[in-house]
Design a protein around this motif. Structure first.
Motif, PDB file in Angstrom:
ATOM      1  N   GLN A   1      60.785  -9.708  84.003  1.00  0.00           N
ATOM      2  CA  GLN A   1      61.263 -11.082  83.852  1.00  0.00           C
ATOM      3  C   GLN A   1      62.767 -11.045  83.620  1.00  0.00           C
ATOM      4  O   GLN A   1      63.244 -10.227  82.834  1.00  0.00           O
ATOM      5  CB  GLN A   1      60.615 -11.741  82.626  1.00  0.00           C
ATOM      6  N   PRO A   2      63.494 -11.955  84.279  1.00  0.00           N
ATOM      7  CA  PRO A   2      64.962 -11.945  84.152  1.00  0.00           C
ATOM      8  C   PRO A   2      65.474 -12.010  82.715  1.00  0.00           C
ATOM      9  O   PRO A   2      66.496 -11.421  82.391  1.00  0.00           O
ATOM     10  CB  PRO A   2      65.398 -13.191  84.927  1.00  0.00           C
ATOM     11  N   GLU A   3      64.738 -12.725  81.839  1.00  0.00           N
ATOM     12  CA  GLU A   3      65.243 -12.898  80.475  1.00  0.00           C
ATOM     13  C   GLU A   3      65.273 -11.598  79.676  1.00  0.00           C
ATOM     14  O   GLU A   3      65.946 -11.501  78.663  1.00  0.00           O
ATOM     15  CB  GLU A   3      64.449 -13.972  79.716  1.00  0.00           C
ATOM     16  N   HIS A   4      64.547 -10.579  80.140  1.00  0.00           N
ATOM     17  CA  HIS A   4      64.538  -9.321  79.389  1.00  0.00           C
ATOM     18  C   HIS A   4      65.652  -8.362  79.794  1.00  0.00           C
ATOM     19  O   HIS A   4      65.872  -7.346  79.137  1.00  0.00           O
ATOM     20  CB  HIS A   4      63.192  -8.610  79.542  1.00  0.00           C
ATOM     21  N   VAL A   5      66.360  -8.684  80.866  1.00  0.00           N
ATOM     22  CA  VAL A   5      67.416  -7.783  81.334  1.00  0.00           C
ATOM     23  C   VAL A   5      68.527  -7.677  80.284  1.00  0.00           C
ATOM     24  O   VAL A   5      69.092  -6.615  80.053  1.00  0.00           O
ATOM     25  CB  VAL A   5      67.974  -8.255  82.702  1.00  0.00           C
ATOM     26  N   ARG A   6      68.782  -8.791  79.628  1.00  0.00           N
ATOM     27  CA  ARG A   6      69.808  -8.779  78.581  1.00  0.00           C
ATOM     28  C   ARG A   6      69.436  -7.803  77.457  1.00  0.00           C
ATOM     29  O   ARG A   6      70.290  -7.066  76.945  1.00  0.00           O
ATOM     30  CB  ARG A   6      69.985 -10.186  78.008  1.00  0.00           C
ATOM     31  N   THR A   7      68.167  -7.808  77.087  1.00  0.00           N
ATOM     32  CA  THR A   7      67.688  -6.889  76.049  1.00  0.00           C
ATOM     33  C   THR A   7      67.959  -5.442  76.466  1.00  0.00           C
ATOM     34  O   THR A   7      68.429  -4.627  75.667  1.00  0.00           O
ATOM     35  CB  THR A   7      66.175  -7.109  75.798  1.00  0.00           C
ATOM     36  N   ALA A   8      67.665  -5.141  77.736  1.00  0.00           N
ATOM     37  CA  ALA A   8      67.886  -3.779  78.236  1.00  0.00           C
ATOM     38  C   ALA A   8      69.374  -3.412  78.156  1.00  0.00           C
ATOM     39  O   ALA A   8      69.731  -2.291  77.784  1.00  0.00           O
ATOM     40  CB  ALA A   8      67.379  -3.667  79.675  1.00  0.00           C
ATOM     41  N   ARG A   9      70.242  -4.366  78.468  1.00  0.00           N
ATOM     42  CA  ARG A   9      71.691  -4.103  78.391  1.00  0.00           C
ATOM     43  C   ARG A   9      72.107  -3.781  76.966  1.00  0.00           C
ATOM     44  O   ARG A   9      72.878  -2.850  76.714  1.00  0.00           O
ATOM     45  CB  ARG A   9      72.481  -5.349  78.844  1.00  0.00           C
ATOM     46  N   LEU A  10      71.599  -4.588  76.030  1.00  0.00           N
ATOM     47  CA  LEU A  10      71.989  -4.411  74.633  1.00  0.00           C
ATOM     48  C   LEU A  10      71.505  -3.064  74.099  1.00  0.00           C
ATOM     49  O   LEU A  10      72.249  -2.345  73.421  1.00  0.00           O
ATOM     50  CB  LEU A  10      71.425  -5.548  73.769  1.00  0.00           C
ATOM     51  N   VAL A  11      70.259  -2.717  74.427  1.00  0.00           N
ATOM     52  CA  VAL A  11      69.705  -1.449  73.956  1.00  0.00           C
ATOM     53  C   VAL A  11      70.493  -0.280  74.549  1.00  0.00           C
ATOM     54  O   VAL A  11      70.897   0.651  73.844  1.00  0.00           O
ATOM     55  CB  VAL A  11      68.194  -1.342  74.313  1.00  0.00           C
ATOM     56  N   ALA A  12      70.738  -0.345  75.863  1.00  0.00           N
ATOM     57  CA  ALA A  12      71.450   0.748  76.532  1.00  0.00           C
ATOM     58  C   ALA A  12      72.851   0.931  75.945  1.00  0.00           C
ATOM     59  O   ALA A  12      73.288   2.064  75.684  1.00  0.00           O
ATOM     60  CB  ALA A  12      71.538   0.484  78.033  1.00  0.00           C
ATOM     61  N   ALA A  13      73.538  -0.172  75.705  1.00  0.00           N
ATOM     62  CA  ALA A  13      74.899  -0.069  75.160  1.00  0.00           C
ATOM     63  C   ALA A  13      74.872   0.515  73.750  1.00  0.00           C
ATOM     64  O   ALA A  13      75.724   1.338  73.383  1.00  0.00           O
ATOM     65  CB  ALA A  13      75.581  -1.435  75.171  1.00  0.00           C
ATOM     66  N   ALA A  14      73.870   0.122  72.959  1.00  0.00           N
ATOM     67  CA  ALA A  14      73.775   0.627  71.590  1.00  0.00           C
ATOM     68  C   ALA A  14      73.504   2.132  71.578  1.00  0.00           C
ATOM     69  O   ALA A  14      74.124   2.887  70.825  1.00  0.00           O
ATOM     70  CB  ALA A  14      72.671  -0.127  70.832  1.00  0.00           C
ATOM     71  N   VAL A  15      72.588   2.579  72.443  1.00  0.00           N
ATOM     72  CA  VAL A  15      72.264   4.000  72.484  1.00  0.00           C
ATOM     73  C   VAL A  15      73.440   4.804  73.054  1.00  0.00           C
ATOM     74  O   VAL A  15      73.755   5.901  72.579  1.00  0.00           O
ATOM     75  CB  VAL A  15      70.958   4.261  73.293  1.00  0.00           C
ATOM     76  N   ALA A  16      74.125   4.223  74.046  1.00  0.00           N
ATOM     77  CA  ALA A  16      75.289   4.894  74.635  1.00  0.00           C
ATOM     78  C   ALA A  16      76.389   5.087  73.595  1.00  0.00           C
ATOM     79  O   ALA A  16      76.999   6.155  73.500  1.00  0.00           O
ATOM     80  CB  ALA A  16      75.822   4.088  75.820  1.00  0.00           C
ATOM     81  N   ARG A  17      76.605   4.072  72.797  1.00  0.00           N
ATOM     82  CA  ARG A  17      77.638   4.157  71.752  1.00  0.00           C
ATOM     83  C   ARG A  17      77.284   5.264  70.768  1.00  0.00           C
ATOM     84  O   ARG A  17      78.115   6.094  70.417  1.00  0.00           O
ATOM     85  CB  ARG A  17      77.767   2.809  71.031  1.00  0.00           C
ATOM     86  N   ARG A  18      76.034   5.277  70.379  1.00  0.00           N
ATOM     87  CA  ARG A  18      75.571   6.303  69.444  1.00  0.00           C
ATOM     88  C   ARG A  18      75.696   7.708  70.020  1.00  0.00           C
ATOM     89  O   ARG A  18      76.005   8.663  69.326  1.00  0.00           O
ATOM     90  CB  ARG A  18      74.099   6.038  69.095  1.00  0.00           C
ATOM     91  N   ALA A  19      75.472   7.802  71.351  1.00  0.00           N
ATOM     92  CA  ALA A  19      75.509   9.111  72.006  1.00  0.00           C
ATOM     93  C   ALA A  19      76.941   9.630  72.167  1.00  0.00           C
ATOM     94  O   ALA A  19      77.139  10.792  72.499  1.00  0.00           O
ATOM     95  CB  ALA A  19      74.832   9.020  73.376  1.00  0.00           C
ATOM     96  N   GLY A  20      77.914   8.756  71.954  1.00  0.00           N
ATOM     97  CA  GLY A  20      79.305   9.196  72.051  1.00  0.00           C
ATOM     98  C   GLY A  20      79.987   8.855  73.373  1.00  0.00           C
ATOM     99  O   GLY A  20      81.009   9.433  73.729  1.00  0.00           O
ATOM    100  N   VAL A  21      79.433   7.903  74.105  1.00  0.00           N
ATOM    101  CA  VAL A  21      80.106   7.429  75.318  1.00  0.00           C
ATOM    102  C   VAL A  21      81.368   6.692  74.874  1.00  0.00           C
ATOM    103  O   VAL A  21      81.348   5.937  73.901  1.00  0.00           O
ATOM    104  CB  VAL A  21      79.184   6.495  76.143  1.00  0.00           C
ATOM    105  N   ASP A  22      82.438   6.935  75.596  1.00  0.00           N
ATOM    106  CA  ASP A  22      83.720   6.338  75.259  1.00  0.00           C
ATOM    107  C   ASP A  22      83.601   4.812  75.162  1.00  0.00           C
ATOM    108  O   ASP A  22      82.967   4.182  76.004  1.00  0.00           O
ATOM    109  CB  ASP A  22      84.745   6.718  76.331  1.00  0.00           C
ATOM    110  N   GLU A  23      84.223   4.280  74.137  1.00  0.00           N
ATOM    111  CA  GLU A  23      84.172   2.837  73.876  1.00  0.00           C
ATOM    112  C   GLU A  23      84.570   2.035  75.120  1.00  0.00           C
ATOM    113  O   GLU A  23      83.965   1.013  75.439  1.00  0.00           O
ATOM    114  CB  GLU A  23      85.126   2.552  72.705  1.00  0.00           C
ATOM    115  N   ALA A  24      85.558   2.544  75.854  1.00  0.00           N
ATOM    116  CA  ALA A  24      86.054   1.839  77.042  1.00  0.00           C
ATOM    117  C   ALA A  24      85.034   1.821  78.180  1.00  0.00           C
ATOM    118  O   ALA A  24      85.102   0.984  79.078  1.00  0.00           O
ATOM    119  CB  ALA A  24      87.355   2.479  77.518  1.00  0.00           C
ATOM    120  N   ALA A  25      84.075   2.751  78.141  1.00  0.00           N
ATOM    121  CA  ALA A  25      83.083   2.830  79.218  1.00  0.00           C
ATOM    122  C   ALA A  25      81.825   2.024  78.905  1.00  0.00           C
ATOM    123  O   ALA A  25      80.953   1.871  79.762  1.00  0.00           O
ATOM    124  CB  ALA A  25      82.716   4.287  79.484  1.00  0.00           C
TER     125      ALA A  25
END
Lengths: 113, 137
Positions: B11-35
């Protein structure tokens, strides 16, 4: 954050102020708004994207669709955007060549080319 | 096993959730803030494409997002369950051309954004795999 939309007119231009996130879920609302404006005879649109936090290809598709509609009436669709992360999406898709992008609503309203 | 795995109904409304989760995990993993903006956008595009494919092909299975953190990179896989879309030959061709076009634009955005990206087509469906380098503090 959801999508927010408001419209106002300045001379013969209609300003559509967009805020929030334009994605696969919210883009249909923007599409409806643009279609409605064109159906009501507003053919010179300025889409103010300064309040947009997120834009994806679905949003780009809606803007291209809007441009197609106004052009069918010899109208125009101009964008206002200063945010680098949003501009980047227009750049990598080559759409900077398709849309006139302005730094302010005043500039977009004054533009005639 | 992935660091974080997310399954969501197409469902389209869940795509935002996926973005938020991915960004949070990426930040934790040490992906550069700019990326992180790139991560957010690329995951959103991949998920939107998968949602579109599932919906236009009547697939009721969820979309699967796997987020993997290892020493030097952070990788994301977004898997759909619609086989044979790489060539553009969808099983019911012409059923939903607009959705297909949007999917293609999404892929164009992803390849413009992400240096390391791979689109894999399997018998069970497609996977978009992307990765970003991480910096460990």
């Amino acid at each position: 954050m959801d999508l927010s939309l408001s419209t106002r007119t300045v001379g013969d231009r209609t300003i559509v102020e967009v805020g929030g996130e334009i994605d696969v879920y919210t883009a249909p609302k923007l599409r409806e708004q643009l279609v409605e404006l064109v159906n009501d005879g507003s053919y010179h649109l300025v889409v103010d994207m300064e309040g947009v936090d997120f834009l994806d290809s679905t949003g780009l598709g809606v803007l291209v669709g809007g441009l197609k509609r106004v052009r069918a009436h010899e109208g125009s669709l101009r964008l206002v955007c200063n945010q680098e992360r949003i501009l980047k999406i227009f750049r990598i898709t080559g759409l900077t060549k398709v849309f006139p992008i302005h730094t302010s609503v005043d500039e977009a309203v004054a533009a005639t080319d | 096993m992935p660091t974080v795995e997310l399954l969501f109904s197409a469902q389209p409304e869940h795509v935002r959730t996926a973005r938020l989760v991915a960004a949070a995990v990426a930040r934790r993993a040490g992906v550069d803030e700019a990326a992180l903006d790139e991560v957010r956008l690329a995951v959103g595009e991949a998920c939107s494409r998968a949602v579109g494919l599932h919906r236009s092909n009547g697939v009721e299975a969820p979309v699967r997002v796997m987020l993997n953190e290892d020493e030097k990179k952070f990788s994301i896989e977004v898997a759909d369950e619609v086989p044979g879309n790489a060539s553009g030959g969808s099983p019911d061709a012409g059923a939903d051309e607009a959705a297909d076009d949007e999917g293609e634009m999404g892929l164009a955005v992803i390849s413009g954004l992400v240096d390391d990206v791979e689109v894999i087509e399997g018998a069970a469906g497609g996977t978009i795999r992307m990765s970003w380098p991480t910096t460990t503090a």
